[in-house]
Design a protein around this motif. Structure first.
Motif, PDB file in Angstrom:
ATOM      1  N   ILE A 119       8.329   1.165  -2.515  1.00  0.00           N
ATOM      2  CA  ILE A 119       7.630  -0.026  -3.008  1.00  0.00           C
ATOM      3  C   ILE A 119       7.769  -1.109  -1.952  1.00  0.00           C
ATOM      4  O   ILE A 119       8.885  -1.481  -1.585  1.00  0.00           O
ATOM      5  N   GLY A 120       6.647  -1.597  -1.450  1.00  0.00           N
ATOM      6  CA  GLY A 120       6.680  -2.735  -0.535  1.00  0.00           C
ATOM      7  C   GLY A 120       6.384  -3.988  -1.337  1.00  0.00           C
ATOM      8  O   GLY A 120       5.398  -4.044  -2.061  1.00  0.00           O
ATOM      9  N   THR A 121       7.256  -5.006  -1.212  1.00  0.00           N
ATOM     10  CA  THR A 121       7.062  -6.240  -1.984  1.00  0.00           C
ATOM     11  C   THR A 121       6.920  -7.429  -1.035  1.00  0.00           C
ATOM     12  O   THR A 121       7.391  -7.396   0.100  1.00  0.00           O
ATOM     13  N   THR A 122       6.275  -8.471  -1.504  1.00  0.00           N
ATOM     14  CA  THR A 122       6.010  -9.649  -0.665  1.00  0.00           C
ATOM     15  C   THR A 122       7.207 -10.594  -0.668  1.00  0.00           C
ATOM     16  O   THR A 122       7.730 -10.943  -1.719  1.00  0.00           O
ATOM     17  N   ARG A 123       7.615 -10.994   0.562  1.00  0.00           N
ATOM     18  CA  ARG A 123       8.795 -11.852   0.761  1.00  0.00           C
ATOM     19  C   ARG A 123       8.424 -13.337   0.752  1.00  0.00           C
ATOM     20  O   ARG A 123       7.323 -13.698   1.129  1.00  0.00           O
ATOM     21  N   ASP A 124       9.423 -14.163   0.387  1.00  0.00           N
ATOM     22  CA  ASP A 124       9.131 -15.605   0.298  1.00  0.00           C
ATOM     23  C   ASP A 124       9.479 -16.385   1.560  1.00  0.00           C
ATOM     24  O   ASP A 124       9.206 -17.579   1.649  1.00  0.00           O
ATOM     25  N   THR A 125      10.124 -15.711   2.548  1.00  0.00           N
ATOM     26  CA  THR A 125      10.449 -16.447   3.775  1.00  0.00           C
ATOM     27  C   THR A 125      10.136 -15.606   5.003  1.00  0.00           C
ATOM     28  O   THR A 125      10.223 -14.380   4.971  1.00  0.00           O
ATOM     29  N   PHE A 126       9.761 -16.261   6.082  1.00  0.00           N
ATOM     30  CA  PHE A 126       9.600 -15.607   7.377  1.00  0.00           C
ATOM     31  C   PHE A 126      10.152 -16.565   8.421  1.00  0.00           C
ATOM     32  O   PHE A 126       9.673 -17.691   8.563  1.00  0.00           O
ATOM     33  N   GLN A 127      11.195 -16.150   9.131  1.00  0.00           N
ATOM     34  CA  GLN A 127      11.865 -16.991  10.142  1.00  0.00           C
ATOM     35  C   GLN A 127      12.126 -18.401   9.601  1.00  0.00           C
ATOM     36  O   GLN A 127      11.748 -19.399  10.213  1.00  0.00           O
ATOM     37  N   ASN A 128      12.757 -18.428   8.437  1.00  0.00           N
ATOM     38  CA  ASN A 128      13.150 -19.680   7.775  1.00  0.00           C
ATOM     39  C   ASN A 128      11.977 -20.535   7.286  1.00  0.00           C
ATOM     40  O   ASN A 128      12.177 -21.656   6.851  1.00  0.00           O
ATOM     41  N   LYS A 129      10.758 -20.001   7.413  1.00  0.00           N
ATOM     42  CA  LYS A 129       9.618 -20.759   6.895  1.00  0.00           C
ATOM     43  C   LYS A 129       9.311 -20.248   5.493  1.00  0.00           C
ATOM     44  O   LYS A 129       9.340 -19.044   5.253  1.00  0.00           O
ATOM     45  N   GLU A 130       9.032 -21.177   4.621  1.00  0.00           N
ATOM     46  CA  GLU A 130       8.727 -20.772   3.250  1.00  0.00           C
ATOM     47  C   GLU A 130       7.291 -20.262   3.149  1.00  0.00           C
ATOM     48  O   GLU A 130       6.354 -20.949   3.541  1.00  0.00           O
ATOM     49  N   VAL A 131       7.158 -19.044   2.641  1.00  0.00           N
ATOM     50  CA  VAL A 131       5.825 -18.467   2.469  1.00  0.00           C
ATOM     51  C   VAL A 131       5.337 -18.823   1.067  1.00  0.00           C
ATOM     52  O   VAL A 131       6.024 -18.573   0.071  1.00  0.00           O
ATOM     53  N   ILE A 132       4.152 -19.422   1.005  1.00  0.00           N
ATOM     54  CA  ILE A 132       3.614 -19.835  -0.291  1.00  0.00           C
ATOM     55  C   ILE A 132       2.861 -18.692  -0.956  1.00  0.00           C
ATOM     56  O   ILE A 132       3.039 -18.397  -2.131  1.00  0.00           O
ATOM     57  N   GLU A 133       2.019 -18.015  -0.142  1.00  0.00           N
ATOM     58  CA  GLU A 133       1.331 -16.839  -0.687  1.00  0.00           C
ATOM     59  C   GLU A 133       0.886 -15.924   0.441  1.00  0.00           C
ATOM     60  O   GLU A 133       0.908 -16.301   1.616  1.00  0.00           O
ATOM     61  N   LEU A 134       0.528 -14.689   0.076  1.00  0.00           N
ATOM     62  CA  LEU A 134       0.068 -13.712   1.044  1.00  0.00           C
ATOM     63  C   LEU A 134      -1.308 -13.230   0.647  1.00  0.00           C
ATOM     64  O   LEU A 134      -1.585 -13.038  -0.533  1.00  0.00           O
ATOM     65  N   GLN A 135      -2.158 -13.077   1.675  1.00  0.00           N
ATOM     66  CA  GLN A 135      -3.512 -12.604   1.408  1.00  0.00           C
ATOM     67  C   GLN A 135      -3.765 -11.343   2.216  1.00  0.00           C
ATOM     68  O   GLN A 135      -3.539 -11.323   3.420  1.00  0.00           O
ATOM     69  N   TYR A 136      -4.243 -10.306   1.535  1.00  0.00           N
ATOM     70  CA  TYR A 136      -4.523  -9.037   2.206  1.00  0.00           C
ATOM     71  C   TYR A 136      -6.018  -8.762   2.215  1.00  0.00           C
ATOM     72  O   TYR A 136      -6.725  -9.086   1.260  1.00  0.00           O
ATOM     73  N   GLU A 137      -6.483  -8.140   3.303  1.00  0.00           N
ATOM     74  CA  GLU A 137      -7.852  -7.634   3.328  1.00  0.00           C
ATOM     75  C   GLU A 137      -7.845  -6.276   4.021  1.00  0.00           C
ATOM     76  O   GLU A 137      -6.893  -5.937   4.737  1.00  0.00           O
ATOM     77  N   ALA A 138      -8.905  -5.485   3.812  1.00  0.00           N
ATOM     78  CA  ALA A 138      -8.936  -4.133   4.372  1.00  0.00           C
ATOM     79  C   ALA A 138     -10.335  -3.756   4.812  1.00  0.00           C
ATOM     80  O   ALA A 138     -11.324  -4.311   4.333  1.00  0.00           O
TER      81      ALA A 138
END
Lengths: 103, 160
Positions: free
Chosen positions: B45-64
């Motif tokens: 299961i891959g889940t979306t994380r809330d931080t990247f290099q100490n930056k707060e991630v608000i949301e993630l958007q995927y496209e394909a």
């Protein structure tokens, strides 16, 4: 080479003059490439005998914004990654694949 | 009918490959690989994380690039089946906005013995990140970035 209307709002609009020695390729753009160009799909008319590399060169000339990611662009022709230049045919689908980030 | 049953056993179950716009129904994909002949079902299961290099991630958007993504997933399944003895494979990837902490990708693999499905499961997620045309944008409070998988970049270097 000419590019005709993008099907998404904001895509560049041009007049297409299809000549007998031209082939029309459907170009798809994704992610950062789509945002830089401002459209996700349009037709590109290239000379008969043109390759995938010629199409990419034309695109980066046409859309200067793409230049920043030129070295990281990979292309897929009719749903398959291509590395060496391949001659394009009328009706081919050429996708500009920026570095992927699925998972 | 009997021949069909033998053929099915040899080839395993059909691969279930989905690209979805809503929450991934994990139970559905586990059931898709469930089999009386299986002694193991391995999942990732891959889940979306809330931080990247100490930056707060608000949301993630995927496209394909959906049709190609499905074709690439099929190739990965064929490769996995050539390397390990597998019964069922199911892969689901979510698109659109994925809230923090939710599943973006789910993989389920069944096999007679656990080692095959465990190894295949790892192989499938590694290959997915290297070649399936799906993109993720991280949106921060002060900007946004299209992510780039190291697996893809390494392979692109080999290609060129």
């Amino acid at each position: 080479m000419e590019i005709d209307d993008g099907k998404q709002a904001g895509a560049p609009v041009d007049e297409v003059i299809m000549e007998e020695n031209k082939v029309k390729v459907k170009v798809l753009l994704f992610a950062r490439a789509r945002e830089l160009v401002g459209g996700s799909e349009f037709d590109l008319a290239v000379k008969e005998g043109a390759t995938t590399a010629d199409c990419v060169a034309e695109l980066t000339t046409r859309f200067a914004a793409l230049e920043v990611m030129r070295d990281s662009i990979v292309v897929a022709l009719n749903f398959d990654y291509v590395t060496d230049p391949v001659k394009v045919k009328d009706g081919d689908e050429l996708a500009i694949i920026p570095p992927i980030s699925g998972g | 009918m009997e021949r069909e049953a033998v053929k099915k056993m040899k080839e395993g179950k059909d691969d279930v490959l989905d690209i979805v716009d809503t929450t991934i129904d994990m139970g559905k994909y586990v059931d898709a690989v469930r089999d009386p002949g299986a002694g193991a079902i391995s999942t990732f299961i891959g889940t979306t994380r809330d931080t990247f290099q100490n930056k707060e991630v608000i949301e993630l958007q995927y496209e394909a690039y959906k049709p190609m993504a499905i074709l690439e997933l099929k190739k990965i399944c064929t490769l996995a089946r050539s390397k390990w003895s597998l019964i069922g494979i199911a892969v689901a990837h979510r698109l659109g906005t994925v809230p923090i902490g939710e599943e973006s990708v789910f993989i389920a693999v069944s096999s007679v013995h656990r080692k095959d499905s465990l190894d295949a499961c790892q192989f499938i997620i590694d290959e997915l990140k290297a070649r399936v045309p799906i993109w993720k944008k991280e949106v921060y409070s002060n900007g946004e970035v299209w992510k780039e998988n190291a697996e893809f970049l390494q392979r692109a270097q080999v290609r060129s």
